[in-house]
Design a protein around this motif. Structure first.
Motif, short mmCIF file in Angstrom:
data_model
loop_
_atom_site.label_atom_id
_atom_site.label_comp_id
_atom_site.label_asym_id
_atom_site.label_seq_id
_atom_site.Cartn_x
_atom_site.Cartn_y
_atom_site.Cartn_z
N VAL A 41 35.01 61.84 14.34
CA VAL A 41 33.79 61.02 14.39
C VAL A 41 34.07 59.53 14.39
N TYR A 42 34.90 59.05 13.49
CA TYR A 42 35.08 57.61 13.35
C TYR A 42 35.58 56.94 14.64
N PRO A 43 36.67 57.42 15.24
CA PRO A 43 37.12 56.74 16.47
C PRO A 43 36.12 56.87 17.62
N THR A 44 35.42 58.01 17.67
CA THR A 44 34.46 58.21 18.76
C THR A 44 33.29 57.26 18.62
N ILE A 45 32.77 57.11 17.40
CA ILE A 45 31.67 56.17 17.17
C ILE A 45 32.13 54.74 17.46
N THR A 46 33.33 54.39 17.01
CA THR A 46 33.84 53.04 17.24
C THR A 46 33.95 52.75 18.73
N ALA A 48 32.45 54.33 21.29
CA ALA A 48 31.13 54.33 21.92
C ALA A 48 30.36 53.05 21.58
N SER A 49 30.50 52.58 20.36
CA SER A 49 29.83 51.36 19.94
C SER A 49 30.34 50.15 20.72
N VAL A 50 31.66 50.07 20.87
CA VAL A 50 32.25 48.95 21.61
C VAL A 50 31.85 48.99 23.09
N LEU A 51 31.85 50.19 23.66
CA LEU A 51 31.53 50.31 25.08
C LEU A 51 30.05 50.09 25.40
N THR A 52 29.18 50.46 24.47
CA THR A 52 27.74 50.32 24.74
C THR A 52 27.15 49.01 24.23
N ALA A 53 27.86 48.30 23.36
CA ALA A 53 27.31 47.09 22.75
C ALA A 53 26.83 46.06 23.77
N PRO A 54 27.59 45.75 24.82
CA PRO A 54 27.11 44.73 25.76
C PRO A 54 25.80 45.12 26.46
N LEU A 63 17.05 52.44 18.10
CA LEU A 63 17.30 52.95 19.45
C LEU A 63 18.80 52.93 19.79
N ARG A 64 19.51 51.88 19.34
CA ARG A 64 20.96 51.85 19.55
C ARG A 64 21.64 53.01 18.83
N THR A 65 21.20 53.26 17.59
CA THR A 65 21.75 54.37 16.82
C THR A 65 21.44 55.70 17.48
N GLY A 66 20.21 55.85 17.97
CA GLY A 66 19.84 57.09 18.66
C GLY A 66 20.67 57.31 19.91
N THR A 70 23.32 60.38 20.47
CA THR A 70 23.17 61.23 21.65
C THR A 70 24.47 61.32 22.44
N LEU A 71 25.24 60.26 22.46
CA LEU A 71 26.53 60.28 23.17
C LEU A 71 27.65 60.91 22.34
N VAL A 72 27.69 60.60 21.07
CA VAL A 72 28.84 60.97 20.24
C VAL A 72 28.80 62.42 19.78
N VAL A 73 27.67 62.93 19.37
CA VAL A 73 27.61 64.28 18.79
C VAL A 73 28.12 65.35 19.76
N PRO A 74 27.68 65.39 21.01
CA PRO A 74 28.23 66.43 21.91
C PRO A 74 29.73 66.28 22.14
N VAL A 75 30.22 65.05 22.23
CA VAL A 75 31.66 64.84 22.44
C VAL A 75 32.44 65.39 21.25
N VAL A 76 31.95 65.12 20.06
CA VAL A 76 32.65 65.58 18.85
C VAL A 76 32.53 67.10 18.70
#
Length: 105
Positions: A41-46, A48-54, A63-66, A70-76
């Motif tokens: 979870v931790y690296p995936t969230i990190t 995804a956060s970096v890639l989606t932040a801009p 909405l950012r958290t949602g 939505t992106l991270v849970v299926p990947v994990v």
């Protein structure tokens, strides 16, 4: 018309079937599952956060958290956790084989 017959291969005299199915690997402990979850979870969230932040800075936090969830849970759940648990099973099998070899000495 005669019914087709099946022929079985003759058994080899004096040879008994000795194959014993391997015992299944034990399930990971609660502590191992917690560690694997954190490792997934931790690296995936990190990442995804970096890639989606801009692209999501204009959105409210909920909405950012949602979007991240939505992106991270299926990947994990469907990608990383099965791979980590497969690695755990392989390592547990290697440990069991090593213990068996050492016990025979």
């Amino acid at each position: 018309m005669p019914a087709p017959t099946t022929s079985a291969a003759p058994a080899t005299p004096g040879v008994a079937a000795t194959a014993v199915p391997a015992a299944p690997a034990p399930a990971p402990t609660v502590h191992h599952r917690a560690l694997y979850t954190w490792l997934a979870v931790y690296p995936t969230i990190t990442l995804a956060s970096v890639l989606t932040a801009p692209h999501t800075t204009h959105l409210p936090v909920y909405l950012r958290t949602g979007l991240l969830v939505t992106l991270v849970v299926p990947v994990v759940v469907y990608g990383l956790m099965p791979a980590l648990l497969k690695g755990h099973t392989a390592a547990a099998g290697r440990r069991a084989a090593r213990r068996t070899r050492l016990a025979r000495r």
